[in-house]
Design an enzyme around this catalytic site. Structure first.
Site, mmCIF file in Angstrom:
data_model
loop_
_atom_site.group_PDB
_atom_site.id
_atom_site.type_symbol
_atom_site.label_atom_id
_atom_site.label_comp_id
_atom_site.label_asym_id
_atom_site.label_seq_id
_atom_site.Cartn_x
_atom_site.Cartn_y
_atom_site.Cartn_z
ATOM 1 N N GLN A 1 2.878 9.876 1.713
ATOM 2 C CA GLN A 1 4.176 9.230 1.458
ATOM 3 C C GLN A 1 4.828 9.700 0.170
ATOM 4 O O GLN A 1 6.011 9.451 -0.052
ATOM 5 C CB GLN A 1 4.010 7.707 1.405
ATOM 6 C CG GLN A 1 3.703 7.087 2.758
ATOM 7 C CD GLN A 1 3.624 5.587 2.650
ATOM 8 O OE1 GLN A 1 2.620 5.057 2.212
ATOM 9 N NE2 GLN A 1 4.691 4.901 3.026
ATOM 10 N N HIS B 1 -1.759 6.473 8.071
ATOM 11 C CA HIS B 1 -0.890 7.447 7.392
ATOM 12 C C HIS B 1 -1.624 8.774 7.162
ATOM 13 O O HIS B 1 -1.030 9.843 7.230
ATOM 14 C CB HIS B 1 -0.450 6.923 6.024
ATOM 15 C CG HIS B 1 0.846 6.143 6.038
ATOM 16 N ND1 HIS B 1 2.034 6.693 6.457
ATOM 17 C CD2 HIS B 1 1.133 4.873 5.675
ATOM 18 C CE1 HIS B 1 2.999 5.788 6.348
ATOM 19 N NE2 HIS B 1 2.477 4.668 5.882
ATOM 20 N N CYS C 1 6.888 -0.681 5.930
ATOM 21 C CA CYS C 1 6.346 0.550 5.362
ATOM 22 C C CYS C 1 7.366 1.090 4.377
ATOM 23 O O CYS C 1 8.569 1.076 4.664
ATOM 24 C CB CYS C 1 6.116 1.551 6.498
ATOM 25 S SG CYS C 1 5.521 3.156 5.944
ATOM 26 N N LEU C 2 6.900 1.551 3.223
ATOM 27 C CA LEU C 2 7.831 2.049 2.206
ATOM 28 C C LEU C 2 8.597 3.294 2.673
ATOM 29 O O LEU C 2 9.633 3.615 2.113
ATOM 30 C CB LEU C 2 7.082 2.340 0.898
ATOM 31 C CG LEU C 2 6.546 1.091 0.156
ATOM 32 C CD1 LEU C 2 5.682 1.509 -1.020
ATOM 33 C CD2 LEU C 2 7.684 0.196 -0.307
ATOM 34 N N GLY D 1 0.808 -1.207 0.000
ATOM 35 C CA GLY D 1 0.000 0.000 0.000
ATOM 36 C C GLY D 1 0.843 1.259 0.000
ATOM 37 O O GLY D 1 2.031 1.227 0.342
ATOM 38 N N HIS E 1 -3.115 0.319 8.359
ATOM 39 C CA HIS E 1 -1.809 0.968 8.226
ATOM 40 C C HIS E 1 -1.912 2.217 7.337
ATOM 41 O O HIS E 1 -1.424 3.287 7.697
ATOM 42 C CB HIS E 1 -0.805 -0.042 7.639
ATOM 43 C CG HIS E 1 0.569 0.499 7.416
ATOM 44 N ND1 HIS E 1 1.667 0.083 8.148
ATOM 45 C CD2 HIS E 1 1.036 1.424 6.540
ATOM 46 C CE1 HIS E 1 2.738 0.752 7.726
ATOM 47 N NE2 HIS E 1 2.391 1.565 6.744
ATOM 48 N N GLU E 2 -2.584 2.073 6.191
ATOM 49 C CA GLU E 2 -2.657 3.198 5.245
ATOM 50 C C GLU E 2 -3.552 4.324 5.771
ATOM 51 O O GLU E 2 -3.238 5.503 5.603
ATOM 52 C CB GLU E 2 -3.154 2.719 3.872
ATOM 53 C CG GLU E 2 -2.254 1.700 3.168
ATOM 54 C CD GLU E 2 -0.787 2.097 3.102
ATOM 55 O OE1 GLU E 2 -0.456 3.296 3.013
ATOM 56 O OE2 GLU E 2 0.050 1.183 3.161
HETATM 57 NI NI NI Z 1 3.382 2.863 5.457
#
Ligand code: NI
Length: 155
Positions: free
Chosen positions: A52, A136, A90-91, A47, A132-133
């Site tokens: 991000q 964010h 997480c990216l 995701g 998680h997203e």
């Molecule tokens: Ni993340």
């Protein structure tokens, strides 16, 4: 166009993102396209949330087992009593994985990329990715939810 992924501790990651008023707006549609391309370029990512890529709006994309969710202004409207702990990445934190406790099932209401209201009930990895997203979008990062890291920081 592939976008640059902001890494922790970029301040945009800690901001509460703004609601999208017009999902059909050209800039929003372009952002969806570019975020999809960016997610595809990162093979280990499930995701990606707009903050991000440096855009503080309530939009995230999740791709799991060839199913794509484009979530505009998503909201968790129901959650299971049960939670499960699983390692999460997480990216914005390349190569870092920490155990995070999440609800086993969540129901999410959102607007899709065509501007239509939608609702999905998810469990397992998909439910985890949704939580998680959506976190964010509120400037909440998974490291704030991992007990293991909290212990390290409190030492
Ligand atoms: Ni993340």
């Amino acid at each position: 166009m592939k976008l640059k992924i902001r890494k922790y501790p970029d301040p945009v990651l800690s901001q509460k993102a703004a609601k999208i008023k017009d999902p059909l707006n050209k800039e929003v549609q372009e952002l969806i396209e570019n975020m999809t391309e960016t997610l595809h370029a990162n093979k280990n990512g499930v995701g990606l949330a707009a903050p991000q890529v440096g855009v503080s709006v309530r939009l995230c994309i999740i791709e799991l087992e060839d199913i794509r969710y484009i979530l505009i202004n998503p909201k968790i409207t129901a959650k299971s009593r049960q939670k499960e702990v699983c390692d999460e990445g997480c990216l914005s934190f390349p190569g870092e994985f920490y155990p995070v406790s999440r609800y086993s099932e969540v129901q999410v209401r959102y607007t899709d990329e065509k501007g239509q209201p939608a609702k999905v009930k998810t469990q397992g990895l998909l439910a985890r990715a949704m939580q998680h997203e959506i976190d964010h979008l509120d400037g909440i990062l998974f490291i704030s939810k991992t007990k293991k890291l909290q212990k390290i920081l409190n030492r």
